[in-house]
Design a protein around this motif. Structure first.
Motif, short mmCIF file in Angstrom:
data_model
loop_
_atom_site.label_atom_id
_atom_site.label_comp_id
_atom_site.label_asym_id
_atom_site.label_seq_id
_atom_site.Cartn_x
_atom_site.Cartn_y
_atom_site.Cartn_z
N TYR A 154 48.31 47.23 40.54
CA TYR A 154 47.96 45.82 40.37
C TYR A 154 49.14 45.01 39.84
O TYR A 154 49.27 43.82 40.10
N PHE A 213 38.42 44.27 36.12
CA PHE A 213 38.82 43.56 37.32
C PHE A 213 37.59 43.16 38.13
O PHE A 213 36.64 43.94 38.28
N LEU A 216 42.28 40.36 37.69
CA LEU A 216 42.06 40.56 36.26
C LEU A 216 41.07 39.53 35.75
O LEU A 216 41.27 38.33 35.91
#
Length: 227
Positions: free
Chosen positions: A49, A175, A180
């Protein structure tokens, strides 16, 4: 009431945060993250991520509770992150405060108190939430990462600092659809800082002076020139 170390510490935990209360500020393309969820290890998912992310901004709402659900403090504002090592948490409610890292120093500024604290960024800040979000180092170099069951419609991970003596026990990051959404930080007193993010924006170009701070005239600065 003067800004105490504990008050500055609670600001750093925002982030959790910080970021940084500080936060560490975990940000990548949703498609890449979602594609790896089924097969990648927890560390690979979180670090995936982060890949390809140079900056991030979002609105945030923060609460701190006693670990039993009783809200002790609440705040809100906007945050900006730029990797590596720069972040800015603008608190607008209930009062104007600023937590800013320029890559070399971290500032904690309270407008109402006309007081600022400054300290050098060093290794002791590496495992803080603010640095989690803004650092270019692999997350797994500072944290042990494990996957948690989904809840509240979010995919959760727990990060525990590897460095002994960290100011907090663990961070949970959640998430939503690859973005996020929340961070929960548990400190050494079992108090829980929760950050909820909204209106996120990725890889923006920020003005060069966004991550610099010059104390206004008349502000008492603690931590400079041996003070």
């Amino acid at each position: 009431m003067p800004m105490t170390h504990s008050r500055a510490y609670s600001m750093r935990c925002a982030v959790s945060p910080c970021a940084a209360r500080l936060i560490a500020a975990i940000l990548l393309a949703a498609a890449l993250f979602a594609a790896g969820l089924a097969v990648a290890s927890p560390a690979a998912q979180v670090e995936g991520y982060m890949a390809g992310l140079s900056s991030w901004s979002a609105d945030f709402a923060q609460t701190i509770d006693d670990g039993q659900g009783k809200i002790l403090r609440a705040a809100a504002g906007h945050l900006y992150l730029q990797r590596p090592g720069k972040f800015r948490w603008d608190y607008t409610d209930p009062s104007e405060q600023l937590v800013l890292a320029d890559g070399k120093q971290i500032w904690f500024y309270d407008k109402d108190l006309a007081q600022a604290n400054v300290r050098d960024m060093d290794a002791t800040l590496a495992s803080t939430p603010a640095m989690l979000l803004s650092s270019s180092d692999p997350v797994s170099s500072q944290f042990d990462i494990s996957a948690l069951p989904a809840s509240e419609g979010l995919q959760w991970f727990r990060l525990k600092p590897k460095r002994a003596g960290a100011d907090f026990q663990s961070v949970k990051i959640g998430f939503a659809k690859g973005e996020l959404s929340q961070m929960l930080l548990v400190d050494k007193l079992n108090q829980v800082t929760r950050l909820k993010f909204s209106a996120p924006k990725r890889n923006q170009q920020f003005p060069p002076d966004l991550f610099s701070f010059t104390p206004p005239e008349g502000v008492d600065v603690i931590g400079r020139d041996g003070k």
